[in-house]
Design an enzyme around this catalytic site. Structure first.
Site, PDB file in Angstrom:
ATOM      1  N   TYR A 114       0.798  -1.248  -0.120  1.00 27.91           N
ATOM      2  CA  TYR A 114      -0.264   0.101   0.119  1.00 27.91           C
ATOM      3  C   TYR A 114       1.045   1.106  -0.014  1.00 27.91           C
ATOM      4  CZ  TYR A 114      -0.406  -0.250   5.409  1.00 27.91           C
ATOM      5  OH  TYR A 114       0.062  -0.477   6.701  1.00 27.91           O
ATOM      6  N   GLU A 115       0.110   2.504  -0.133  1.00 28.32           N
ATOM      7  CA  GLU A 115       0.765   3.645  -0.541  1.00 28.32           C
ATOM      8  C   GLU A 115       1.813   3.687  -1.584  1.00 28.32           C
ATOM      9  OE1 GLU A 115      -1.155   5.795   1.939  1.00 28.32           O
ATOM     10  OE2 GLU A 115       0.205   6.756   0.520  1.00 28.32           O
TER      11      GLU A 115
END
Ligand SMILES: Cc1cc2nc3c(=O)[nH]c(=O)nc-3n(C[C@H](O)[C@H](O)[C@H](O)COP(=O)(O)OP(=O)(O)OC[C@H]3O[C@@H](n4cnc5c(N)ncnc54)[C@H](O)[C@@H]3O)c2cc1C
Length: 568
Positions: free
Chosen positions: A426-427
């Site tokens: 994620y990110e």
């Protein structure tokens, strides 16, 4: 073994290695010197060790669940969250005008690492709110700031970020959520978002969703996306949570780990929202939040690496197996030592890089100098990708050190690995971080990268008297990194895509070696820090040569198999 916040480590790195003294010497952060640093680190360390660490296992054993539309959180999480909020930790770097402490990001990240090491799934919640605070500070209207910032900073309300849709993951520009003007300055937001961390919580007075959606005249792709504040409860005339907005949690995902963090599918059905930033300027506004979050996610990986290392060292010191000298425990075996030393050395290297990144951000904020901003931008994908890779690799080694007990849940070694695994995804996946490094971050012709490399070489020169062999190895690797940077600058984007990940890891190896050497120099005489520097530079830095060989290959070999042959 329970997690113990490594307070002394932060004190040492900040004071002696990553240049925090420059930050506290600025007018803006003049208050954030010695005593203040000590007080912050000690208190955050106490909270992490005593209050948050006991919740780590609770979140895993009793995941958040959706019951009649309400997200019931893991036992103790409400109290843990309250302790974080009441300590003022959410607004530690937020603007004092709205109730924040206005302290440097380097301190915020130190605190965040301790909280993430103690309980990753709960600490993700304030991390998202911190990102939202920063996005609002930079992009929201004064009215939105006045209404939302004090409540987010105090922790009364919580923040989320809503980008992802089933067909729009990395390719955010493919999103389909819509925003229709209501004619009164507000908008009706409709669409489905998936994978929304902390999409709701039974202990949240209000949940403030920052949602990316497209206005009717928004063009396709990222240029047609706008950002909206869409609260779960619409604020009443007094700014208190009022009637429910038209949005709901449809379901929670069943995940490999991070069970204490509810990951929600969200449905927006004409929910009332307010524009943040300008129309079609959503990606720029969201990037403010994502940059903060990228360093923050790197810090998550490092926090877990620290916790996994502590647990593995404690286990290895106790476990008896076979005939071995010294303590008689497996910690004496060379292969176990290899694993433990690698865990410790990688964690320290990643931590120093992330804190140096934070110092660059603080210096950019305090001085407005473009050089600091460029350095922070260069370090961000390295901090994120290396920090989270280290989190995964160290947690995986932690399982191995525990032997069969690593595969048995009671030790917690497996949970570290399962929980931290998502941080490379994620990110922005780590592949995307590497593309950012070889793409946007080299668009200055390599100036920021080559400046850092020159500084590494200068520091190595200065260390030659005390640590000649170590200094020589660091200088040589830095020089190779310079050549690699120049080679990458000559490559087209397809070749850069093929070498991005090894180039990023090679950069991290050089920086890791640089900060280990700086730690050894700061220690002054032979001691544990120079010992760890010797290990990193002698046993991990040589990987740089292999990574360099891979970078020099460009795209060669990538298409050696056709898609059909890959599937065959
Ligand atoms: C537990 C969890 C929590 C999350 N929390 C949030 C949240 O709070 N808010 C939110 O909005 N999202 C959240 N996400 C979503 C997360 O950010 C996405 O999963 C991530 O961005 C990757 O998108 P994707 O899953 O669609 O993978 P894809 O985009 O399909 O990627 C699959 C693979 O292809 C690669 N790839 C894709 N595009 C490219 C490219 N252009 N060049 C090279 N390689 C490429 C990727 O690196 C990856 O290896 C969360 C996800 C999880 C699992």
């Amino acid at each position: 073994m329970p997690y113990k916040a490594p307070v002394d480590e932060f004190r040492f790195l900040l004071n002696h290695v990553v240049g925090y003294g420059d930050v506290s010497a600025t007018d803006r952060f003049a208050e954030a010197g010695g005593d203040m640093v000590d007080a912050i680190l000690t208190e955050a360390g106490r909270l992490s060790t005593e209050v948050l660490a006991p919740l780590q296992r609770e979140g895993d054993l009793h995941p958040a669940v959706l019951e009649n539309g309400v997200v019931r959180t893991s036992p103790g999480f409400a109290e843990g969250y309250k302790a974080i909020a009441e300590g003022g930790w959410i607004g530690i770097s937020a603007d004092p005008e709205h109730g924040g402490m206005g302290l440097p990001i380097a301190l915020m990240e130190s605190v965040n690492e301790m909280m993430n090491g103690a309980c990753l799934s709960l600490a993700l919640n304030p991390l998202l709110t911190q990102g939202q605070i920063e996005a609002l500070e930079h992009h929201a209207s004064d009215e939105l700031k006045a209404l939302y910032l004090p409540k987010l900073i105090s922790g009364e309300w919580q923040g989320t970020m809503n980008l992802t849709e089933p067909q729009a993951g990395t390719d955010v520009g493919a999103l389909r959520s819509k925003a229709e003007p209501n004619g009164d300055g507000t908008y009706a937001i409709s669409g489905q978002k998936i994978f929304i961390s902390w999409g709701d919580a039974d202990f949240a007075q209000n949940v403030c969703h920052l949602v990316l959606a497209r206005l009717p005249d928004g063009v396709d792709g990222t240029k047609g996306i706008s950002l909206f504040m869409v609260p779960r409860n619409l604020p009443d005339d007094n700014g208190n949570p009022g009637e429910r907005n038209s949005l709901r949690v449809v379901s929670l995902e069943h995940k490999m780990g991070l069970h204490g963090s509810p990951t929600a599918v969200m449905e927006y059905s004409g929910a009332k929202g307010w524009l943040v930033g300008r129309e079609h300027g959503g990606m720029a506004a969201m990037f403010t939040m994502m940059n903060n979050a990228r360093l923050g996610v790197g810090i998550q990986g490092i926090g877990v690496a620290e916790a996994a290392t502590q647990a593995a060292v404690a286990y290895a010191a106790e476990r008896k197996q076979g005939k071995v000298g010294g303590s008689g425990s497996i910690i004496e075996f060379p292969d176990v030592r290899r694993m433990l030393m690698t865990m410790k050395a990688e964690t320290q290297a990643a931590r120093a890089i992330a804190l140096a990144n934070a110092v660059a951000l603080d210096m950019a904020n305090a001085t407005g100098e473009a050089g600091w901003a460029a350095r922070a931008a260069l370090f961000t994908p390295i901090s994120k990708a290396y920090g989270t890779d280290v989190g995964c690799e160290v947690a995986e080694l932690g399982v191995q050190v525990h032997g069969g007990m690593g595969f048995i849940e009671e030790t917690g070694a497996a949970q570290f690995y399962r929980d931290v695994r998502v941080t490379t995804i994620y990110e922005g996946t780590n592949g995307i971080q590497a593309l950012d490094l070889v793409g946007r971050k080299l668009m200055d012709g390599g100036e920021a990268a080559l400046t850092v490399i020159s500084e590494v070489e200068d520091a190595a020169e200065a260390a030659r008297g005390q640590f000649p062999k170590l200094a020589d190895a660091v200088w040589n690797a830095a020089e190779v990194q310079r050549e690699l940077t120049e080679a990458v600058l000559e490559m087209d984007m397809a070749a850069r895509g093929a070498v991005a990940v090894p180039y990023l890891r090679a950069f991290a190896r050089v920086l890791g070696a640089h900060y280990h050497l700086a730690s050894a120099m700061a220690e002054g005489s032979e001691g544990p820090r120079s010992g760890l520097a010797r290990f990193y530079i002698a046993r991990l830095l040589p990987q740089h040569a292999g990574l360099a060989a891979e970078v020099r290959m460009g795209s060669d070999g990538m298409d050696a198999l056709s898609n059909e042959e890959l599937a065959g």
